[in-house]
Design an enzyme around this catalytic site. Structure first.
Site, PDB file in Angstrom:
ATOM      1  N   GLU A 164      -4.565 -17.098 -22.233  1.00 50.21           N
ATOM      2  CA  GLU A 164      -5.193 -18.381 -21.945  1.00 50.21           C
ATOM      3  C   GLU A 164      -5.847 -18.390 -20.569  1.00 50.21           C
ATOM      4  OE1 GLU A 164      -3.234 -22.451 -22.572  1.00 50.21           O
ATOM      5  OE2 GLU A 164      -2.248 -21.135 -23.993  1.00 50.21           O
ATOM      6  N   THR A 218      -4.628  -1.254   7.646  1.00 52.21           N
ATOM      7  CA  THR A 218      -3.490  -0.330   7.639  1.00 52.21           C
ATOM      8  C   THR A 218      -3.958   1.112   7.523  1.00 52.21           C
ATOM      9  OG1 THR A 218      -3.333  -0.585   5.262  1.00 52.21           O
ATOM     10  CG2 THR A 218      -1.910  -1.965   6.588  1.00 52.21           C
ATOM     11  N   GLY A 247      -3.623   4.983  -1.051  1.00 48.97           N
ATOM     12  CA  GLY A 247      -4.046   6.028  -1.972  1.00 48.97           C
ATOM     13  C   GLY A 247      -3.438   5.864  -3.348  1.00 48.97           C
ATOM     14  N   THR A 248      -2.124   5.554  -3.385  1.00 47.27           N
ATOM     15  CA  THR A 248      -1.445   5.460  -4.678  1.00 47.27           C
ATOM     16  C   THR A 248      -1.874   4.212  -5.437  1.00 47.27           C
ATOM     17  OG1 THR A 248       0.456   6.550  -3.683  1.00 47.27           O
ATOM     18  CG2 THR A 248       0.781   5.542  -5.819  1.00 47.27           C
ATOM     19  N   GLN A 262       3.243   1.525  -2.635  1.00 48.81           N
ATOM     20  CA  GLN A 262       4.174   0.806  -1.767  1.00 48.81           C
ATOM     21  C   GLN A 262       4.008  -0.707  -1.845  1.00 48.81           C
ATOM     22  OE1 GLN A 262       4.425   2.169   2.266  1.00 48.81           O
ATOM     23  NE2 GLN A 262       6.097   0.782   2.717  1.00 48.81           N
ATOM     24  N   ASN A 290      -3.377  -9.664   2.990  1.00 54.26           N
ATOM     25  CA  ASN A 290      -2.269  -9.853   3.916  1.00 54.26           C
ATOM     26  C   ASN A 290      -2.586 -10.845   5.019  1.00 54.26           C
ATOM     27  OD1 ASN A 290      -0.523  -8.196   2.620  1.00 54.26           O
ATOM     28  ND2 ASN A 290      -1.038  -6.373   3.794  1.00 54.26           N
ATOM     29  N   SER A 336      -2.098  -2.366  -4.363  1.00 51.47           N
ATOM     30  CA  SER A 336      -3.065  -2.688  -3.322  1.00 51.47           C
ATOM     31  C   SER A 336      -4.178  -1.668  -3.460  1.00 51.47           C
ATOM     32  CB  SER A 336      -2.432  -2.572  -1.943  1.00 51.47           C
ATOM     33  OG  SER A 336      -2.202  -1.216  -1.656  1.00 51.47           O
ATOM     34  N   ASN A 356       5.772 -11.027   1.232  1.00 51.95           N
ATOM     35  CA  ASN A 356       6.013 -10.729  -0.176  1.00 51.95           C
ATOM     36  C   ASN A 356       6.726 -11.874  -0.879  1.00 51.95           C
ATOM     37  OD1 ASN A 356       4.786  -8.308   0.210  1.00 51.95           O
ATOM     38  ND2 ASN A 356       6.668  -7.139   0.464  1.00 51.95           N
TER      39      ASN A 356
END
Length: 449
Positions: free
Chosen positions: A254, A179, A144-145, A11, A206, A140, A228
């Site tokens: 570089e 979170t 989990g993902t 996400q 964040n 992030s 964002n």
């Protein structure tokens, strides 16, 4: 061409990705449907933006990126959003069930089923490139993902594209704002593979970005969109030299060469001084002023105080109305400042890039339209604060083996926890040693060799 493929995982990665592509399209005059009206071509026929976009036969510009998520909801927002026509459906890869904040689900059980699909998508993009330089990976490490699938993907990219550089833009858990309860576990487990499989990782968090929104942009209650868009500005400044022609252009490799003194010491601090539209209305900041504020702790995009550490190297990316003479003067002033300390084994420590394209702002966004801006990525020993904070939280939970059964139930072994934790302990130690004065320890060095 020196193309770059962006990979947005989970996400956070996807939502930062949305903000980035929105900004890139504005910067290059590309419409949400991918068309580029010929009269809008900025810089008159400059095709450097093809590093990030590929052009189809019908004159449509498609971002060289993939969006990956285990759950469908976030990617469905892209599929129905303003920029839905910009992406090819095959670039948006989602699964049926999400990782439920569990690294093991993202890395082992569910991630394993989708990772080949992801790699096929990346392979298709890579085949369209004539000279792929590397990958930008956005994720992030708290969820989990982003943590699980993100690190699985990095491991697989190392196998398939061994020599290509991988830059990570990684959102780390904040000190106060959390979170998920299991953030410390996911972060430690995935940093373990970030250490091995990224060449440069830019740390964002964040809370630090919230503070910038509140303090510098006077937004009382920042939303993720505000955050964002601010992160997108930083990423845009870093990649501007790949997408526009400029006086001092900087390649992806570089960054690596100039910022990473030892392979493991590759976690970067980023900072971007920004000002709100109200303030900019009254003042235009000089090169010296923006350079100074780039070193202010308040401009840092990760919660750590650079005054507590020493800089090993830093990369200053200017854009807009900036000439090398001003930059040199500003850098010379920084070097005389006592508060900004460099390690004694790296006397020069500065890499500068200049790009003539002034920063673009998103209409109805929060940022002011300015003539010139700077973004800095620096390698500082202070970043160890971020790791020690996460490690401490990890230890508190792991001492009681709290929540561990969720991970073991998804096919992980307990040994992986302690292995990852030891790796991070070693990393903290590495940072400590890098910052130690060399002059005093010369006698001991010979004994150690």
């Amino acid at each position: 061409m020196r193309e770059v493929i962006s990979i947005h995982v989970g996400q956070a990665g996807i939502q930062v990705g949305n903000a980035c592509w929105e900004l890139f399209c504005l910067e290059h005059g590309i419409q949400p449907d991918g068309q580029m009206p010929s009269n809008k071509t900025i810089g008159g026929g400059d095709d450097a933006f093809n590093t990030f976009f590929s052009e189809t036969g019908t004159g449509k510009h498609v971002p060289r990126c993939v969006f990956l998520d285990l759950g469908p909801t976030v990617i469905d927002e892209v599929r129905t959003g303003t920029y839905r026509q910009l992406f090819h459906p095959e670039q948006l890869i989602s699964g049926k069930e999400d990782a439920a904040n569990n690294f093991a689900r993202g890395h082992y059980t569910i991630g394993k089923e989708i990772v080949d699909l992801c790699l096929d998508g990346i392979r298709k993009l890579a085949d369209q490139c004539t000279g792929l330089q590397g990958f930008l990976v956005f994720n992030s490490v708290g969820g989990g993902t982003g943590s699980g699938l993100g690190s699985l993907l990095l491991e697989r990219l190392s196998v398939d594209y061994g020599k290509k550089s991988k830059l990570g833009f990684t959102i780390y858990p904040s000190p106060q704002v959390s979170t998920a309860v299991v953030e410390p576990y996911n972060s430690v487990l995935s940093t373990h593979s970030l250490l091995e499989h990224t060449d440069v990782a830019v740390m964002l968090d964040n809370e630090a970005v919230y503070d910038i929104c509140r303090r510098n942009l006077d937004i009382e209650r920042p939303t993720y969109t505000n955050l964002n868009r601010l992160i997108a500005q930083v990423i845009s400044s870093l990649t501007a030299s790949l997408r526009f022609d400029g006086a001092l252009n900087v390649d992806v490799t570089e960054f690596q060469t100039n910022l990473v003194p030892y392979p493991r010491i590759h976690f970067m601090l980023s900072s971007a001084p920004v000002i709100s539209a109200e303030k900019a209305y009254h003042e235009q900041l000089s090169v010296a002023e923006i350079t100074n504020s780039a070193f202010e702790p308040a401009s840092m995009m990760a919660k750590c105080d650079p005054r507590h550490g020493k800089y090993m190297a830093c990369c200053l990316m200017y854009r807009g109305d900036v000439v090398p003479k001003d930059v040199n003067a500003a850098v010379a002033t920084i070097k005389t400042k006592r508060t900004i300390q460099f390690v004694d084994w790296c006397p020069t420590g500065f890499k500068c890039g200049i790009n003539y394209q002034p920063p673009t702002v998103v209409p109805s966004g929060d940022l002011a339209k300015v003539m010139r801006a700077v973004c800095m990525i620096s390698n500082s020993t202070a970043i160890a604060e971020v790791f020690s904070r996460i490690d401490h939280k990890f230890d508190l939970m792991y001492a009681k083996r709290a929540f561990v059964h969720w991970y073991v139930g998804e096919g992980m072994e307990e040994g992986e926890f302690s292995e990852a934790r030891e790796d991070l302990a070693a990393l903290e130690k590495d940072y400590e040693e890098v910052g130690i004065e060399t002059a005093e320890g010369e006698g001991e060095e010979e004994g150690m060799e």
